[in-house]
Scaffold this motif. Structure first.
Motif: not given
Length: 393
Positions: A138-147, A157-162, A164-174
Motif C-alpha cells: 500500500s505504498t503510494l507514489e505520485a508525480l506532478y509535472l508542469r511546464r 514527487t511524493a511518496v506515502s509509506d508508513s 518512512l519518517n512522518n509517513g512519507g516525503t515530498i520533493l519539489a524541483l524548480l
C-alpha cells in the motif's frame, strides 16, 4: 529496460522540447546506463496501454518470494506523439545505453506558446500527472509535472509509506534550462533539505542567432565536442548537515568524425570521493565503459568495466534489396532499429561481481533477462536471476 510509464514521461519531455541531458543530474548518465543497470529478480510481468493520447494505464505483477505488484495511471495534457506499442516501438527509447548528446537547441520564444481567441489568451501550460500504488505494501507514489515557460518547469514527487519518517516525503524541483546553462532548486520535506545545482556549457550559445550574412571573421571551425562543468550544494535544516559536489564532462557531438566518446570527472570534497569515467562507442554495435572511484581519506579504490553489444539481423539488408526489385513493393514505416534482435550488457568490478543483462523483443513482448554473479562466493555464486516481460498496446 525503461518501463512503460517512464517511456510516456520521456515522450512528454520530447514533445514539450525539454532536454533531459542538459542538467547536472545527468552528467554521468552514460556511465550509469552502461554500469549501473539493475538485474531482475524472479519473474515480473507488466501490461500497459495508452487508452487515449492523453491517458495511460499500467499493471505490474511479480513473484520474488511473495506475490506483489503495482497499479499506475498517467494523464498528460499534451498528447503523446510516440509509438508505444511493444510490437512497434523503437528499442532505443526503452533501453538505456550509450547516450549521444545532440547540439544544444535554442529555447522556444515565449510568444510561441501563446494562444489567443477573440483578444483573450486561452492557452494553458502543459501538465503531467502520474500515480502508482504498490501492493500489498500500500505504498503510494505520485508525480506532478508542469511546464511553466519554454525554459522552466516545476516537478513535484511524493511518496506515502508508513515505514518512512512522518509517513512519507515530498520533493519539489524548480528547473530552468536556457541551453547555455541549466539550474535546479530543490526542497525536500525529509530533514527540510534545501539544495541547488547547475550545469554550464562552454562554447556555443544556442540563444545567439547567427547573422544572415556572415563575414569572413564570423566563419569558424565547427565544434566537434562540448565541455561542461557543474556543481551541487545541499543542506538539511533539521539534521544540520550538508554536502557539495562538482563535476566536469567532455563529450563528442554528432558532427565528430571519429568514435563518439564521453569523459567525466566528479569530486565530493567533504567525503573525499573522486570518480572518473570513460565511455566510447567503439562501433555501430559496441560500447565500452570504465569507472574508477578513489577516496582521499581512506585510500580505498574501486574499478568497474562494462560493455554493451547490439545484435542485429544480418539478412535485413538482403531482404530489403530483394523486395525493392518488386514493382508492387512499398516499404512499410519502420523504426530505426527494426533489425535489432537483442542487446547484451555486461559489467564486472575488481571483486569479481558480474552482472549480465539480455534485452530485446520477441514478437509483441519486450523481455529483460538478467543475472548477478559473485565469483568469490563459491557456495552461492548466483546472487539473483530473473526475467521481466512487458506488453503494451
Amino acid at each position: 529496460m525503461i518501463d512503460f510509464m517512464d517511456n510516456v514521461q520521456n515522450a512528454f519531455y520530447e514533445t514539450s522540447h525539454w532536454n533531459l541531458d542538459n542538467s547536472y543530474g545527468a552528467l554521468n548518465a552514460t556511465a550509469r546506463a552502461l554500469l549501473d543497470f539493475q538485474t531482475p529478480k524472479g519473474l515480473r510481468l507488466q501490461i500497459s496501454s495508452l487508452a487515449a493520447p492523453n491517458f495511460a494505464t499500467s499493471y505490474t505483477i511479480g513473484s520474488v518470494g511473495v506475490v506483489d505488484g503495482s497499479v499506475s495511471y498517467l494523464y498528460s495534457s499534451l498528447p503523446v506523439q510516440r509509438e508505444l506499442r511493444s510490437a512497434n516501438l523503437a528499442l532505443r527509447h526503452v533501453i538505456r545505453g550509450y547516450r549521444h548528446l545532440q547540439e544544444l537547441r535554442r529555447p522556444d520564444e515565449k510568444w510561441w506558446w501563446e494562444l489567443w481567441h477573440d483578444g483573450v489568451r486561452i492557452d494553458n501550460r502543459d501538465t503531467l500527472l502520474y500515480g502508482r500504488i504498490f501492493l500489498p505494501q500500500s505504498t503510494l507514489e505520485a508525480l506532478y509535472l508542469r511546464r511553466l515557460s519554454p525554459t522552466r518547469q516545476l516537478k513535484i514527487t511524493a511518496v506515502s509509506d508508513s515505514n518512512l519518517n512522518n509517513g512519507g516525503t515530498i520533493l519539489a524541483l524548480l528547473q530552468t534550462d536556457v541551453g547555455k546553462y541549466s539550474t535546479e532548486y530543490m526542497y525536500s520535506t525529509d530533514s527540510a533539505l534545501l539544495g541547488v545545482r547547475g550545469l554550464y556549457n562552454f562554447g556555443y550559445d544556442p540563444r545567439v542567432a547567427p547573422t544572415s550574412t556572415p563575414t569572413a571573421e564570423d566563419v569558424v571551425e565547427p565544434v566537434h565536442g562540448r565541455f561542461s562543468a557543474g556543481a551541487e550544494l545541499y543542506y538539511g535544516l533539521l539534521n544540520k548537515s550538508g554536502g557539495i559536489s562538482t563535476g566536469l564532462r567532455f563529450t563528442t557531438l554528432p558532427n565528430h568524425t571519429g568514435f563518439p566518446y564521453t569523459m567525466t570527472l566528479t569530486l565530493n570534497p567533504l567525503m573525499g570521493n573522486l570518480s572518473s569515467t570513460y565511455a566510447v562507442k567503439a562501433g555501430k554495435n559496441l560500447a565500452l565503459c570504465s569507472r574508477f572511484d578513489f577516496n582521499f581519506y581512506s585510500y580505498e579504490s574501486e574499478l568497474q568495466l562494462g560493455c554493451e553489444l547490439w545484435r542485429r539481423r544480418s539478412n535485413t539488408e538482403v531482404e530489403w534489396a530483394v523486395k525493392k526489385l518488386r514493382p508492387e513493393w512499398k516499404r512499410p514505416i519502420a523504426s530505426p532499429d527494426d533489425d535489432v534482435s537483442g542487446i547484451l550488457k555486461a559489467r564486472v568490478d575488481q571483486d569479481w561481481r558480474i552482472g549480465v543483462l539480455w534485452e530485446g523483443r520477441i514478437k509483441e513482448l519486450l523481455f529483460t533477462l538478467g543475472a548477478s554473479v559473485d565469483l568469490r562466493k563459491r557456495e552461492q555464486i548466483f546472487r539473483a536471476v530473473g526475467i521481466e516481460l512487458q506488453y503494451s498496446s
